[in-house]
Design a protein around this motif. Structure first.
Motif, mmCIF file in Angstrom:
data_model
loop_
_atom_site.group_PDB
_atom_site.id
_atom_site.type_symbol
_atom_site.label_atom_id
_atom_site.label_comp_id
_atom_site.label_asym_id
_atom_site.label_seq_id
_atom_site.Cartn_x
_atom_site.Cartn_y
_atom_site.Cartn_z
ATOM 1 N N TYR A 175 0.819 -1.208 0.000
ATOM 2 C CA TYR A 175 0.000 0.000 0.000
ATOM 3 C C TYR A 175 0.860 1.267 0.000
ATOM 4 C CZ TYR A 175 1.254 -0.851 4.842
ATOM 5 O OH TYR A 175 1.965 -1.130 5.990
ATOM 6 N N PHE A 176 2.134 1.165 -0.381
ATOM 7 C CA PHE A 176 3.036 2.301 -0.242
ATOM 8 C C PHE A 176 2.569 3.525 -1.027
ATOM 9 C CE2 PHE A 176 6.987 4.684 -1.299
ATOM 10 C CZ PHE A 176 7.312 5.063 -0.001
ATOM 11 N N LEU A 177 2.098 3.318 -2.254
ATOM 12 C CA LEU A 177 1.633 4.466 -3.037
ATOM 13 C C LEU A 177 0.442 5.153 -2.371
ATOM 14 C CD1 LEU A 177 1.930 3.171 -6.713
ATOM 15 C CD2 LEU A 177 3.277 4.989 -5.639
ATOM 16 N N GLU A 178 -0.458 4.362 -1.782
ATOM 17 C CA GLU A 178 -1.597 4.958 -1.072
ATOM 18 C C GLU A 178 -1.131 5.813 0.103
ATOM 19 O OE1 GLU A 178 -5.413 2.902 -0.295
ATOM 20 O OE2 GLU A 178 -4.325 1.136 -0.970
ATOM 21 N N LEU A 179 -0.059 5.371 0.759
ATOM 22 C CA LEU A 179 0.468 6.107 1.913
ATOM 23 C C LEU A 179 0.944 7.501 1.536
ATOM 24 C CD1 LEU A 179 2.777 3.867 4.144
ATOM 25 C CD2 LEU A 179 0.812 5.217 4.864
ATOM 26 N N LEU A 180 1.406 7.649 0.318
ATOM 27 C CA LEU A 180 2.112 8.873 -0.062
ATOM 28 C C LEU A 180 1.232 10.107 -0.139
ATOM 29 C CD1 LEU A 180 4.539 7.419 -2.754
ATOM 30 C CD2 LEU A 180 5.104 8.161 -0.435
ATOM 31 N N ASP A 181 -0.092 9.936 -0.081
ATOM 32 C CA ASP A 181 -0.931 11.135 -0.053
ATOM 33 C C ASP A 181 -1.395 11.439 1.371
ATOM 34 O OD1 ASP A 181 -3.113 9.372 0.397
ATOM 35 O OD2 ASP A 181 -4.459 10.729 -0.677
ATOM 36 N N HIS A 182 -0.861 10.713 2.356
ATOM 37 C CA HIS A 182 -1.190 10.990 3.752
ATOM 38 C C HIS A 182 -0.490 12.279 4.181
ATOM 39 C CE1 HIS A 182 -1.177 10.496 8.178
ATOM 40 N NE2 HIS A 182 -2.362 9.971 7.929
ATOM 41 N N HIS A 183 -1.153 13.063 5.021
ATOM 42 C CA HIS A 183 -0.605 14.376 5.376
ATOM 43 C C HIS A 183 0.772 14.296 6.031
ATOM 44 C CE1 HIS A 183 -1.616 13.904 9.691
ATOM 45 N NE2 HIS A 183 -2.768 13.395 9.288
ATOM 46 N N SER A 184 1.074 13.194 6.708
ATOM 47 C CA SER A 184 2.384 13.082 7.359
ATOM 48 C C SER A 184 3.521 13.052 6.352
ATOM 49 C CB SER A 184 2.433 11.828 8.238
ATOM 50 O OG SER A 184 2.291 10.659 7.451
ATOM 51 N N MET A 185 3.227 12.728 5.096
ATOM 52 C CA MET A 185 4.249 12.650 4.055
ATOM 53 C C MET A 185 4.232 13.865 3.135
ATOM 54 S SD MET A 185 4.428 8.633 3.056
ATOM 55 C CE MET A 185 5.638 7.650 3.927
ATOM 56 N N ASP A 186 3.432 14.869 3.472
ATOM 57 C CA ASP A 186 3.400 16.084 2.668
ATOM 58 C C ASP A 186 4.717 16.852 2.795
ATOM 59 O OD1 ASP A 186 0.831 15.728 1.736
ATOM 60 O OD2 ASP A 186 -0.101 16.956 3.292
ATOM 61 N N PRO A 187 5.092 17.554 1.739
ATOM 62 C CA PRO A 187 6.282 18.408 1.834
ATOM 63 C C PRO A 187 5.958 19.692 2.585
ATOM 64 C CG PRO A 187 5.280 18.693 -0.319
ATOM 65 C CD PRO A 187 4.478 17.624 0.392
ATOM 66 N N VAL A 188 6.951 20.219 3.285
ATOM 67 C CA VAL A 188 6.820 21.515 3.964
ATOM 68 C C VAL A 188 7.984 22.394 3.533
ATOM 69 C CG1 VAL A 188 5.475 20.710 5.941
ATOM 70 C CG2 VAL A 188 7.962 20.544 6.015
ATOM 71 N N HIS A 189 7.785 23.706 3.597
ATOM 72 C CA HIS A 189 8.751 24.663 3.058
ATOM 73 C C HIS A 189 9.853 24.936 4.089
ATOM 74 C CE1 HIS A 189 10.036 28.738 1.508
ATOM 75 N NE2 HIS A 189 10.009 28.022 0.384
ATOM 76 N N ARG A 190 11.043 24.466 3.795
ATOM 77 C CA ARG A 190 12.127 24.491 4.778
ATOM 78 C C ARG A 190 12.450 25.900 5.262
ATOM 79 N NH1 ARG A 190 18.153 21.709 4.068
ATOM 80 N NH2 ARG A 190 18.998 22.442 6.087
ATOM 81 N N ALA A 191 12.612 26.842 4.354
ATOM 82 C CA ALA A 191 13.014 28.198 4.739
ATOM 83 C C ALA A 191 11.987 28.825 5.677
ATOM 84 C CB ALA A 191 13.208 29.069 3.505
ATOM 85 N N THR A 192 10.710 28.570 5.428
ATOM 86 C CA THR A 192 9.668 29.134 6.282
ATOM 87 C C THR A 192 9.705 28.518 7.671
ATOM 88 O OG1 THR A 192 8.249 29.575 4.376
ATOM 89 C CG2 THR A 192 7.176 29.465 6.523
ATOM 90 N N ILE A 193 9.847 27.217 7.744
ATOM 91 C CA ILE A 193 9.887 26.550 9.050
ATOM 92 C C ILE A 193 11.106 26.998 9.847
ATOM 93 C CG2 ILE A 193 10.274 24.294 10.139
ATOM 94 C CD1 ILE A 193 8.294 23.144 8.147
ATOM 95 N N GLU A 194 12.260 27.068 9.192
ATOM 96 C CA GLU A 194 13.491 27.446 9.908
ATOM 97 C C GLU A 194 13.492 28.926 10.288
ATOM 98 O OE1 GLU A 194 16.643 24.083 8.392
ATOM 99 O OE2 GLU A 194 16.607 26.006 7.324
ATOM 100 N N LYS A 195 12.695 29.719 9.622
ATOM 101 C CA LYS A 195 12.589 31.135 9.990
ATOM 102 C C LYS A 195 11.940 31.297 11.364
ATOM 103 C CE LYS A 195 10.560 35.509 8.357
ATOM 104 N NZ LYS A 195 9.772 36.142 7.260
ATOM 105 N N PHE A 196 11.069 30.338 11.731
ATOM 106 C CA PHE A 196 10.309 30.472 12.970
ATOM 107 C C PHE A 196 10.695 29.442 14.036
ATOM 108 C CE2 PHE A 196 7.748 32.432 9.656
ATOM 109 C CZ PHE A 196 7.477 33.663 10.245
ATOM 110 N N GLY A 197 11.766 28.694 13.808
ATOM 111 C CA GLY A 197 12.193 27.740 14.825
ATOM 112 C C GLY A 197 13.016 26.626 14.227
ATOM 113 N N ALA A 198 13.351 25.664 15.068
ATOM 114 C CA ALA A 198 14.120 24.501 14.625
ATOM 115 C C ALA A 198 13.177 23.500 13.951
ATOM 116 C CB ALA A 198 14.820 23.859 15.816
ATOM 117 N N PRO A 199 13.702 22.623 13.104
ATOM 118 C CA PRO A 199 12.838 21.647 12.418
ATOM 119 C C PRO A 199 12.020 20.789 13.375
ATOM 120 C CG PRO A 199 15.023 21.658 11.434
ATOM 121 C CD PRO A 199 15.108 22.525 12.648
ATOM 122 N N GLY A 200 12.563 20.505 14.557
ATOM 123 C CA GLY A 200 11.867 19.653 15.508
ATOM 124 C C GLY A 200 10.949 20.378 16.464
#
Length: 545
Positions: A175-200
């Motif tokens: 079911y790996f392809l089905e998993l890939l549209d789950h929100h946990s696997m969505d991409p996030v914008h690195r520069a924006t996240i790092e502007k407001f804190g650490a990745p974790g």
């Protein structure tokens, strides 16, 4: 995935204040392509790597897009950010070819390295992603998440070039392809996240509308807590020309009676769940807006097995055996829900649970006596916790009465606002808690994985070595009949050990205005907004029955 207030007066005031003529928000929305949706509770966040709830996911589906997507009409996997892919014969190597015109909502190119970094973040132990296990089929992902290795370069995901992503699995994942549209696997914008804190870091300001950068068909416009979350069309989305809606407004309304009144008043185009006492009315008088369909979701209670007396399997069994599920669905929920004595809903792919939780009051009394509480004597006070919702309260009241009558025990009821409710579960601060699980992909493993040791969505404290061994064996088995046989054994252990108490299988009793086009019913309750549009209509039932 977990299913789930705001003052309806405040929301109605907000809606009314947006318009300066006598037309309703639905009528104006039809004209301006603004969709108004009732969305249960106030979202805890829209960060796709830290949320677990359905109301959050409804918004995330507008704001983000994964490598693949799903057709809401058929649920088949369709291209998303990846326009094509190849899979090796042994099922271990995936190659994804990204669209060269994919962009973030600030105009930045979206490239393969964005997925590598996003999955690195999602797997960081410090982030506490409760869906990190979704990645564990990828080589070394589990070891990285558990801190057993710190070099993410050893995890099976890499950018071959700007637009090619290679993924290597530990073992075949059907079911790996089905998993890939789950929100946990969505991409996030690195520069924006790092502007407001650490990745974790959790809960930083990057998701505020003025800071937000995403890659979905819509982008954040406004978030007024306990009133509305509004999104607007993303001009940089790769398929922007196909998007007809200009905006979507999500209203956090945890009372189904309030949602129904707002629908009737022309304030909402869509509500997900009708009040039980209004179902027959819409079935009879307004079938054109009424939608009934089965749902791949189980409603259940979790028992906190870390707390006495729920650490005793006999007590858990006694509680689970002493309720009448048929009575609950016939007299309380009344929405066509089938009673559930197993955890996995019936599936048309061949899996039907063979084990079932007994309903046996005499045996429940015997078990409680064996545990040291004959006729309920000296049974300690326990509390049923649920998120604020009138339907959850009704169910809890009936179960409270059933346990009093059958076992002579007293339990208390407590409701909490959505964010507090989830925090209580995450920290184990509960005795018995309402739960639900919606299938993220159409496979029994999606349900049974939840109660593996260390799974972020387990939250019961329960673990079983035999269950773990069966689930591990199933993950390494490619023949479906053999996988299903292992799942049957595992589910039988889960029901016998009773860290949970299944109650019923969800159905959807929704209202959708006639002006809403290309909105499809499906068993996963998967909402897709890409092809939805609004068509003005003069029919009296179009949002105002």
């Amino acid at each position: 995935m977990q299913k789930k207030s705001a003052s309806w007066i405040l929301i109605l005031g907000l809606l009314a204040g947006c318009f300066h003529d006598n037309r309703s928000p639905v009528e104006l929305g039809n004209e301006r392509q603004i969709l108004h949706i009732g969305n249960a509770s106030e979202p805890s966040d829209v960060d796709p790597h830290i949320t677990v709830g359905v109301p959050e996911n409804h918004i995330q589906l507008a704001l983000f897009e994964g490598l693949v997507s799903k057709s809401s009409a058929t649920l088949e996997v369709i291209p998303g950010v990846a326009e094509s892919w190849q899979v090796s014969e042994d099922g271990l190597q995936y190659v994804f070819h990204l669209r060269k015109n994919a962009r973030w909502s600030n105009g930045d190119p979206l490239v393969a390295e964005d997925f590598v970094w996003s999955w690195y973040r999602a797997l960081l132990p410090s982030l506490g992603n409760q869906y990190a296990y979704a990645f564990f089929g990828i080589k070394n992902a589990e070891r990285f998440n558990k801190g057993e290795l710190t070099d993410f370069n050893l995890v099976g995901v890499r950018a071959r070039d700007k637009y090619t992503l290679d993924v290597e699995l530990e073992h075949p994942v059907p079911y790996f392809l089905e998993l890939l549209d789950h929100h946990s696997m969505d991409p996030v914008h690195r520069a924006t996240i790092e502007k407001f804190g650490a990745p974790g870091d959790r809960g930083t300001a990057w998701t505020k509308p003025e800071n937000f950068v995403g890659n979905g068909p819509f982008v954040m416009k406004e978030w007024v807590p306990n009133k509305v979350v509004s999104v607007k069309k993303n001009p940089f989305y790769w398929d922007e020309s196909s998007i007809k809606l200009q905006e979507i407004h999500f209203y956090p309304i945890d009372k189904s009676t309030t949602e129904e009144r707002m629908f009737r008043a022309g304030q909402l185009h869509i509500i997900r769940q009708l009040p039980t006492d209004r179902i027959e009315h819409y079935q009879t008088h307004h079938p054109e807006v009424y939608r009934f369909y089965p749902n791949f979701t189980t409603y259940f209670y979790r028992f906190n097995t870390r707390r006495p007396p729920l650490d005793d399997v006999r007590v858990r069994q006694a509680l689970a055996y002493a309720i009448d599920r048929q009575q609950i669905v016939e007299r309380v929920t009344r929405g066509g829900q089938p009673p559930a004595r197993s955890f996995i809903p019936p599936m048309h792919t061949g899996y039907q649970s063979s084990a079932a939780m007994p309903e046996d009051i005499e045996r429940a009394r015997e078990l409680l006596a064996e545990a040291g509480f004959p006729e309920g004597k000296n049974f300690p006070p326990l509390t049923i916790l649920y998120n604020t919702d009138e339907d959850h309260q009704k169910i809890a009241l009936v179960i409270q009465q059933m346990w009093k009558k059958a076992l002579n025990i007293q339990v208390k009821l407590e409701n909490q606002e959505w964010k507090v409710f989830f925090a209580s579960q995450r920290t184990g601060n509960y005795d018995i808690v309402r739960g639900s699980w919606s299938g993220d992909f159409y496979d029994p493993q999606n349900f049974l994985d939840v109660f593996r040791a260390g799974n972020g969505n387990n939250r019961t404290g329960w673990a079983n070595a035999q269950y773990e061994a069966l689930m591990q064996q199933a993950t390494q088995t490619r023949v479906q009949s053999e996988r299903f046989a292992l799942f049957q054994e595992a589910e039988a252990i889960l029901l016998a050990e009773a860290p949970i108490m299944p109650i019923y299988t969800y159905t959807s009793n929704a209202l959708v205005a006639e002006s809403v086009k290309e909105w499809h019913n499906n068993i996963m309750d998967y909402w897709s907004y890409k092809h939805v549009y609004l068509e003005p209509t003069t029919a009296p039932s179009a949002g105002k029955p």
